[in-house]
Enzyme design. Structure first.
Site, PDB file in Angstrom:
ATOM      1  N   ASP A 105       0.834  -1.207   0.000  1.00 17.57           N
ATOM      2  CA  ASP A 105       0.000   0.000   0.000  1.00 17.57           C
ATOM      3  C   ASP A 105       0.869   1.258   0.000  1.00 17.57           C
ATOM      4  O   ASP A 105       2.005   1.232   0.470  1.00 17.57           O
ATOM      5  CB  ASP A 105      -0.903  -0.029   1.241  1.00 17.57           C
ATOM      6  CG  ASP A 105      -2.094   0.904   1.103  1.00 17.57           C
ATOM      7  OD1 ASP A 105      -2.309   1.457   0.004  1.00 17.57           O
ATOM      8  OD2 ASP A 105      -2.800   1.090   2.103  1.00 17.57           O
ATOM      9  N   ASN A 113     -10.720  -2.386  -6.300  1.00 19.92           N
ATOM     10  CA  ASN A 113      -9.877  -1.463  -7.089  1.00 19.92           C
ATOM     11  C   ASN A 113     -10.458  -1.151  -8.479  1.00 19.92           C
ATOM     12  O   ASN A 113     -10.058  -0.175  -9.117  1.00 19.92           O
ATOM     13  CB  ASN A 113      -8.456  -2.017  -7.280  1.00 19.92           C
ATOM     14  CG  ASN A 113      -7.579  -1.863  -6.048  1.00 19.92           C
ATOM     15  OD1 ASN A 113      -6.644  -2.621  -5.842  1.00 19.92           O
ATOM     16  ND2 ASN A 113      -7.864  -0.857  -5.215  1.00 19.92           N
TER      17      ASN A 113
HETATM   18  C1  FPP Z   1      -1.596   0.380  -3.333  1.00 25.32           C
HETATM   19  O1  FPP Z   1      -1.234   1.705  -3.509  1.00 25.32           O
HETATM   20  C2  FPP Z   1      -1.233  -0.469  -4.416  1.00 25.32           C
HETATM   21  C3  FPP Z   1      -2.062  -0.996  -5.343  1.00 25.32           C
HETATM   22  C4  FPP Z   1      -3.505  -0.688  -5.460  1.00 25.32           C
HETATM   23  C5  FPP Z   1      -1.588  -1.917  -6.343  1.00 25.32           C
HETATM   24  C6  FPP Z   1      -0.259  -2.549  -6.104  1.00 25.32           C
HETATM   25  C7  FPP Z   1       0.363  -2.630  -7.403  1.00 25.32           C
HETATM   26  C8  FPP Z   1       1.672  -2.611  -7.661  1.00 25.32           C
HETATM   27  C9  FPP Z   1       2.711  -2.622  -6.620  1.00 25.32           C
HETATM   28  C10 FPP Z   1       2.129  -2.589  -9.057  1.00 25.32           C
HETATM   29  C11 FPP Z   1       1.593  -3.671  -9.899  1.00 25.32           C
HETATM   30  C12 FPP Z   1       1.787  -4.986  -9.292  1.00 25.32           C
HETATM   31  C13 FPP Z   1       2.464  -5.990  -9.832  1.00 25.32           C
HETATM   32  C14 FPP Z   1       2.587  -7.277  -9.100  1.00 25.32           C
HETATM   33  C15 FPP Z   1       3.121  -5.854 -11.120  1.00 25.32           C
HETATM   34  P1  FPP Z   1      -2.388   2.769  -3.517  1.00 25.32           P
HETATM   35  O2  FPP Z   1      -2.591   3.196  -4.931  1.00 25.32           O
HETATM   36  O3  FPP Z   1      -3.588   2.238  -2.828  1.00 25.32           O
HETATM   37  O4  FPP Z   1      -1.719   3.911  -2.680  1.00 25.32           O
HETATM   38  P2  FPP Z   1      -2.474   5.012  -1.825  1.00 25.32           P
HETATM   39  O5  FPP Z   1      -3.203   4.290  -0.749  1.00 25.32           O
HETATM   40  O6  FPP Z   1      -1.366   5.858  -1.330  1.00 25.32           O
HETATM   41  O7  FPP Z   1      -3.383   5.731  -2.766  1.00 25.32           O
END
Ligand code: FPP
Length: 248
Positions: free
Chosen positions: A18, A66
């Protein structure tokens, strides 16, 4: 680097990655840049965890919820995912990693499913770490789906209601072939499960860090694992009972 006891590592490590968006916003960058940097952390963690000899690693890459993000961000995440799966396949082969996916794959675009299927097939015979990506995954959806399948079998007469116990239900989950996680890491300071592995996390040790996922380093990973090693897992028993079984 911190010393870890190789005999007391988790068998199954699960991670809620996250804070990509916040990492980017704090730097006046687009959220997608945070996700791009997040992929680099994924690469590092996969490599480290596999080298440590931890047999199962599960990453929450895209939740069922998501899909309600802005379409451009969803598209960008899907593109990153496709590129990751394609580009990491050879590395998975080199490290003997078996790729695995949980979640509602029917909701994923065809081209993503195609890329996933290729890597699943190529790595199917590997015997090292099992790398599971949770994609379009929700714990409640997974349990509901299992209950519906069981209900259909009971209605069809292929299963008796008295056969339905914890073990049977676990076999109808996407994680039927995985042990329950011993350790869950969540980055970026949120203290929530967010519908991840609801059934499987019943006795899992939870670990939270304020670090955003793109800033999560090898040192942070070792810090988390060494915190795990300092914990005593009792599974509802007393401390004295646990110490007795450890001695025997
Ligand atoms: C959370 O950050 C992360 C995600 C919703 C997706 C995780 C994805 C990756 C690390 C990249 C793609 C994955 C792979 C395995 C290639 P957020 O966007 O919720 O952050 P925030 O809470 O700060 O908005």
């Amino acid at each position: 680097m911190m010393e870890l006891d190789p005999t007391r590592l988790p068998r199954h490590l699960a991670i809620i990655m996250d804070g990509n968006g916040r990492w980017a916003q704090e730097r006046m960058l687009k959220r997608i840049v945070g996700h791009q940097r997040g992929v680099e952390t994924v690469r590092m963690v996969v490599e480290q965890v596999s080298q440590l000899g931890i047999p199962y690693l599960t990453l929450f890459a895209f939740s069922a919820e998501n899909w309600s993000r802005p379409p451009a961000e969803v598209r960008a995440l899907m593109a990153l995912l496709k590129r990751f799966v394609r580009s990491e396949t050879s590395r998975m082969m080199r490290h003997d990693i078996r790729f695995n996916v949980i979640g509602n794959r029917a909701e994923l675009p065809d081209e993503i499913n195609q890329a996933l299927n290729e890597t699943l097939a190529k790595t199917a015979a590997n015997r090292g770490m099992v790398l599971t990506l949770a994609l379009s995954y929700g714990g409640r959806q997974e349990i509901t789906h299992a209950a519906a399948r069981i209900a259909r079998e009971v209605a069809a007469g292929t299963l008796r209601p008295d056969q339905v116990d914890e073990r049977l239900l676990a076999q109808y989950l996407d994680t039927a072939d995985l042990p329950d996680p011993d350790f869950l890491i969540r980055t970026s300071g949120e203290m929530r499960i967010s519908n991840f592995l609801l059934w499987q996390l019943a006795y899992t040790e939870l670990y939270y860090t304020d670090i955003n996922w793109p800033d999560f380093t090898i040192t942070e990973l070792y810090r988390a694992l060494s915190d795990f090693q300092a914990r005593e897992r009792r599974f509802g028993k007393t401390s004295a009972q646990i110490q007795l079984t450890q001695r025997s």
